[in-house]
Design a protein around this motif. Sequence first.
Motif, mmCIF file in Angstrom:
data_model
loop_
_atom_site.group_PDB
_atom_site.id
_atom_site.type_symbol
_atom_site.label_atom_id
_atom_site.label_comp_id
_atom_site.label_asym_id
_atom_site.label_seq_id
_atom_site.Cartn_x
_atom_site.Cartn_y
_atom_site.Cartn_z
ATOM 1 N N GLU A 1 24.368 30.219 44.569
ATOM 2 C CA GLU A 1 24.839 32.613 44.155
ATOM 3 C C GLU A 1 24.153 31.566 43.699
ATOM 4 N N SER A 2 23.452 30.887 42.759
ATOM 5 C CA SER A 2 22.213 30.770 42.012
ATOM 6 C C SER A 2 20.587 31.591 42.133
ATOM 7 N N THR A 3 19.918 31.490 42.156
ATOM 8 C CA THR A 3 18.498 32.325 42.032
ATOM 9 C C THR A 3 18.053 30.617 42.251
ATOM 10 N N GLU A 4 17.882 30.058 40.854
ATOM 11 C CA GLU A 4 17.422 29.183 41.428
ATOM 12 C C GLU A 4 17.471 27.969 42.271
ATOM 13 N N ALA A 5 18.792 27.878 42.402
ATOM 14 C CA ALA A 5 19.557 26.995 43.880
ATOM 15 C C ALA A 5 19.082 27.612 44.447
ATOM 16 N N ALA A 6 18.761 29.013 44.992
ATOM 17 C CA ALA A 6 18.747 29.333 45.853
ATOM 18 C C ALA A 6 16.713 29.514 46.603
ATOM 19 N N ALA A 7 15.887 28.809 45.180
ATOM 20 C CA ALA A 7 14.170 29.243 45.307
ATOM 21 C C ALA A 7 14.499 27.510 45.955
ATOM 22 N N ALA A 8 15.344 26.988 44.695
ATOM 23 C CA ALA A 8 15.121 25.091 46.007
ATOM 24 C C ALA A 8 15.000 25.229 47.200
ATOM 25 N N ALA A 9 16.011 25.504 47.560
ATOM 26 C CA ALA A 9 16.805 25.656 48.992
ATOM 27 C C ALA A 9 16.042 26.017 49.986
ATOM 28 N N LEU A 10 14.820 27.277 49.125
ATOM 29 C CA LEU A 10 14.157 28.297 50.409
ATOM 30 C C LEU A 10 13.122 27.606 50.334
ATOM 31 N N ASP A 11 12.201 26.487 49.379
ATOM 32 C CA ASP A 11 11.085 25.832 48.848
ATOM 33 C C ASP A 11 10.773 24.925 50.377
ATOM 34 N N PRO A 12 9.865 25.364 50.788
ATOM 35 C CA PRO A 12 9.525 24.662 52.498
ATOM 36 C C PRO A 12 10.660 23.440 52.056
ATOM 37 N N VAL A 13 9.554 22.666 52.142
ATOM 38 C CA VAL A 13 9.675 21.198 51.868
ATOM 39 C C VAL A 13 11.074 20.445 51.966
ATOM 40 N N ARG A 14 11.433 20.957 50.540
ATOM 41 C CA ARG A 14 13.078 21.077 49.740
ATOM 42 C C ARG A 14 13.766 21.618 51.253
ATOM 43 N N ALA A 15 13.580 22.354 52.013
ATOM 44 C CA ALA A 15 13.873 22.960 53.236
ATOM 45 C C ALA A 15 13.772 22.147 53.673
ATOM 46 N N ARG A 16 12.786 21.485 53.943
ATOM 47 C CA ARG A 16 13.442 20.185 54.957
ATOM 48 C C ARG A 16 14.189 19.286 54.757
#
Length: 192
Positions: free
Chosen positions: A8-23
């Motif tokens: 739900e949060s913009t910050e959490a979405a940005a964190a999850a969508l970062d390529p390194v973090r998504a990996r």
Amino acid sequence: MQDVEVIESTEAAAAALDPVRARLLAELAEPASAAGLAARVGITRQKVNYHLKTLEAHGLVELSEERRHGGITERLLRASATAYVVSPAAVSAAGADPSATDDHRSAGYLVALAGRLVREVGALARRAGASGTRLPTLTIDTEIGFRSAADRAAFADDLTAAVLDLAARYHHDDGRPHRLLVAAHPVPEEQP
């Protein structure tokens, strides 16, 4: 670990969508330490730790186990869910609003309804998980091949009549409201 978590949060979405973090999230389907992840993904342990702290701060990873080796404590983390879906509310406060679309047969209206569905069911699932209860849902998912636009229109008329009849038969003003969404769209062609 949840099956699907709605972000739900913009910050959490940005964190999850970062390529390194998504990996890293993908790698954390099984619990691992920062050192183990660093070896698997080819990034320094310090950088992995930095990214893991961000993911943990947003609730996207969770502590699975702690192991003590002499004076050192090794933390094993795992992803908080098998899969993640970003809610439209993470992009804009209102998300996609079905009431803002007049054309109820448009793709935009269907997408807005789907966005509302993600927001509402995500919030209900979080509450149910926090209270240890199950969320009662009903899902029907099927494919149907229409030979013509006339067949599709006749099916829509018959389905509407059937749903209105069922709703009239089972609706009670003093009952707990449930939202019913019936949608249809062409099945996308597979991309090579």
